[in-house]
Design an enzyme around this catalytic site. Structure first.
Site, PDB file in Angstrom:
ATOM      1  N   GLY A 275       0.790  -1.232   0.000  1.00  0.00           N
ATOM      2  CA  GLY A 275       0.000   0.000   0.000  1.00  0.00           C
ATOM      3  C   GLY A 275       0.818   1.277   0.000  1.00  0.00           C
ATOM      4  N   SER A 276       2.083   1.208  -0.476  1.00  0.00           N
ATOM      5  CA  SER A 276       2.885   2.439  -0.492  1.00  0.00           C
ATOM      6  C   SER A 276       2.289   3.464  -1.467  1.00  0.00           C
ATOM      7  CB  SER A 276       4.342   2.141  -0.831  1.00  0.00           C
ATOM      8  OG  SER A 276       4.490   1.727  -2.167  1.00  0.00           O
ATOM      9  N   ASN A 277       1.666   2.999  -2.547  1.00  0.00           N
ATOM     10  CA  ASN A 277       1.023   3.952  -3.461  1.00  0.00           C
ATOM     11  C   ASN A 277      -0.221   4.575  -2.832  1.00  0.00           C
ATOM     12  OD1 ASN A 277       2.299   4.212  -6.260  1.00  0.00           O
ATOM     13  ND2 ASN A 277       2.457   2.029  -5.831  1.00  0.00           N
TER      14      ASN A 277
ATOM     15  N   LYS B  26      -9.154 -13.316  -9.962  1.00  0.00           N
ATOM     16  CA  LYS B  26     -10.055 -12.284 -10.481  1.00  0.00           C
ATOM     17  C   LYS B  26     -11.038 -11.826  -9.400  1.00  0.00           C
ATOM     18  CE  LYS B  26     -13.351 -15.638 -12.397  1.00  0.00           C
ATOM     19  NZ  LYS B  26     -14.145 -16.035 -13.569  1.00  0.00           N
TER      20      LYS B  26
ATOM     21  N   MET C 163      -3.911  -7.237  -7.082  1.00  0.00           N
ATOM     22  CA  MET C 163      -3.387  -8.295  -7.950  1.00  0.00           C
ATOM     23  C   MET C 163      -4.474  -9.252  -8.437  1.00  0.00           C
ATOM     24  SD  MET C 163      -0.519  -7.325  -8.520  1.00  0.00           S
ATOM     25  CE  MET C 163       1.063  -6.676  -8.040  1.00  0.00           C
ATOM     26  N   ARG C 164      -5.594  -8.695  -8.809  1.00  0.00           N
ATOM     27  CA  ARG C 164      -6.665  -9.492  -9.409  1.00  0.00           C
ATOM     28  C   ARG C 164      -7.154  -8.804 -10.673  1.00  0.00           C
ATOM     29  NH1 ARG C 164      -9.484 -13.353  -6.157  1.00  0.00           N
ATOM     30  NH2 ARG C 164      -8.358 -13.536  -4.211  1.00  0.00           N
TER      31      ARG C 164
ATOM     32  N   ASN D 244      -5.388   2.437 -12.816  1.00  0.00           N
ATOM     33  CA  ASN D 244      -4.394   1.476 -12.315  1.00  0.00           C
ATOM     34  C   ASN D 244      -2.999   2.073 -12.434  1.00  0.00           C
ATOM     35  OD1 ASN D 244      -3.383  -1.110 -11.423  1.00  0.00           O
ATOM     36  ND2 ASN D 244      -2.831  -1.572 -13.548  1.00  0.00           N
TER      37      ASN D 244
ATOM     38  N   HIS E 184       1.067   0.705 -12.876  1.00  0.00           N
ATOM     39  CA  HIS E 184       1.838  -0.493 -13.223  1.00  0.00           C
ATOM     40  C   HIS E 184       3.312  -0.106 -13.352  1.00  0.00           C
ATOM     41  CE1 HIS E 184       2.591  -4.467 -14.798  1.00  0.00           C
ATOM     42  NE2 HIS E 184       3.339  -3.919 -15.728  1.00  0.00           N
TER      43      HIS E 184
HETATM   44  C1  GAR Z   1       3.267  -1.235  -7.459  1.00  0.00           C
HETATM   45  O1  GAR Z   1       4.581  -1.303  -7.933  1.00  0.00           O
HETATM   46  C2  GAR Z   1       2.291  -1.313  -8.611  1.00  0.00           C
HETATM   47  O2  GAR Z   1       2.756  -0.664  -9.761  1.00  0.00           O
HETATM   48  C3  GAR Z   1       2.195  -2.795  -8.823  1.00  0.00           C
HETATM   49  O3  GAR Z   1       2.135  -3.312  -7.526  1.00  0.00           O
HETATM   50  C4  GAR Z   1       2.935  -2.495  -6.660  1.00  0.00           C
HETATM   51  C5  GAR Z   1       2.152  -2.189  -5.401  1.00  0.00           C
HETATM   52  O4  GAR Z   1       2.938  -1.554  -4.444  1.00  0.00           O
HETATM   53  N1  GAR Z   1       1.038  -3.124  -9.615  1.00  0.00           N
HETATM   54  C6  GAR Z   1       1.060  -4.045 -10.583  1.00  0.00           C
HETATM   55  O5  GAR Z   1       2.035  -4.724 -10.845  1.00  0.00           O
HETATM   56  C7  GAR Z   1      -0.240  -4.192 -11.366  1.00  0.00           C
HETATM   57  N2  GAR Z   1      -0.064  -5.078 -12.452  1.00  0.00           N
HETATM   58  P1  GAR Z   1       2.262  -0.864  -3.169  1.00  0.00           P
HETATM   59  O6  GAR Z   1       1.318  -1.905  -2.543  1.00  0.00           O
HETATM   60  O7  GAR Z   1       3.408  -0.552  -2.261  1.00  0.00           O
HETATM   61  O8  GAR Z   1       1.522   0.355  -3.640  1.00  0.00           O
END
Ligand code: GAR
Length: 190
Positions: A12-14, A65, A92-93, A109, A111
C-alpha cells in the site's frame, strides 16, 4: 473533488502516497474507502492509521479475479462509502465486466513499467531480462485487458548496470509515488 475507492493486495505504499498528497493539498480528493482481498495486507493497516474505512473483501472461490458475489459486494461497499473513482494500487486481481460497467471510465491502475511494455507480473524482472536501458511506471484507465487501457501519465527511470530486481523496483516505486497523485489530480481537474 474525487471520492476514491482504493484497492490493494499488498504494502500500500502507493495508497500512502495518495493519502499524503491529499493531506498536503496537492490532490483534490478524499479517500472514501480502502479495500483489500488480502486480510493481513499492510495497506489495510496503513488505512486504519489514516482513519480511512479499511475493508477486507473475501474474493473466494476465485484466486486471480474479482468476480461473482465478491464483485457485487465490492460495488455495494464503494457506493455505501460514496466512492466514485476506483484507484487500483497493487491490486493483484483481474477486474471483470460487472465492476468495469458499474464504474465505466472511472477505474485507474498503476503499473511498474512503461506500458505497453512488460504487462503482468514481475515487470521489473522482465525489464532486466529484456536488457532495456530505461523502464518506469504508467498510470492508466483500466479496460478489460491485463495492464491495458488509455494512458494518463508515465514516468521514466534508468535501468543501471548491476541493477537487481530490488534496486530497480525501489527506483520505480519512487516515481510511482509521484505519478499516481499527479495522474489523479489531472482527472480531478477534468
Ligand atoms: C506497485 O509497484 C504497482 O505498480 C504494482 O504493484 C505495486 C504495489 O505496491 N502493480 C502491478 O504490478 C499491477 N499489475 P504498493 O502496494 O506498495 O503500492
Amino acid at each position: 473533488m474525487l471520492n476514491l475507492a482504493v484497492f490493494g493486495s499488498g504494502s500500500g505504499s502507493n495508497y500512502q502516497a495518495i493519502a499524503e498528497a491529499i493531506a498536503a493539498g496537492r490532490l483534490n480528493a478524499r479517500v472514501a474507502c480502502v479495500i483489500s482481498d488480502v486480510k493481513e495486507a499492510y495497506i489495510l493497516e496503513r488505512a486504519r492509521k489514516f482513519g480511512h474505512p479499511a475493508i477486507y473483501l473475501d474474493c473466494a472461490p476465485f484466486k486471480t479475479k474479482l468476480d461473482g458475489e465478491a464483485e457485487a459486494r465490492a460495488i455495494e461497499i464503494i457506493k455505501q462509502h460514496g466512492g466514485d473513482i476506483i484507484a487500483l494500487a497493487g491490486f493483484m486481481r483481474i477486474v471483470k465486466s460487472g465492476l468495469l460497467n458499474a464504474f465505466a471510465g472511472r477505474i485507474i491502475n498503476i503499473h511498474p513499467s512503461l506500458l505497453p511494455a512488460f504487462p503482468g507480473l514481475e515487470a521489473g524482472r522482465q525489464a532486466i531480462e529484456a536488457g532495456v536501458k530505461e523502464t518506469g511506471c504508467t498510470v492508466h484507465f483500466v479496460d478489460g485487458g491485463i495492464d491495458s487501457g488509455p494512458i494518463i501519465c508515465q514516468r521514466k527511470v534508468p535501468v543501471l548496470p548491476g541493477d537487481t530486481e530490488e534496486t530497480l523496483m525501489n527506483r520505480i516505486h519512487e516515481q510511482e509515488h509521484l505519478a499516481y497523485p499527479e495522474a489523479l489530480q489531472k482527472i480531478a481537474e477534468g
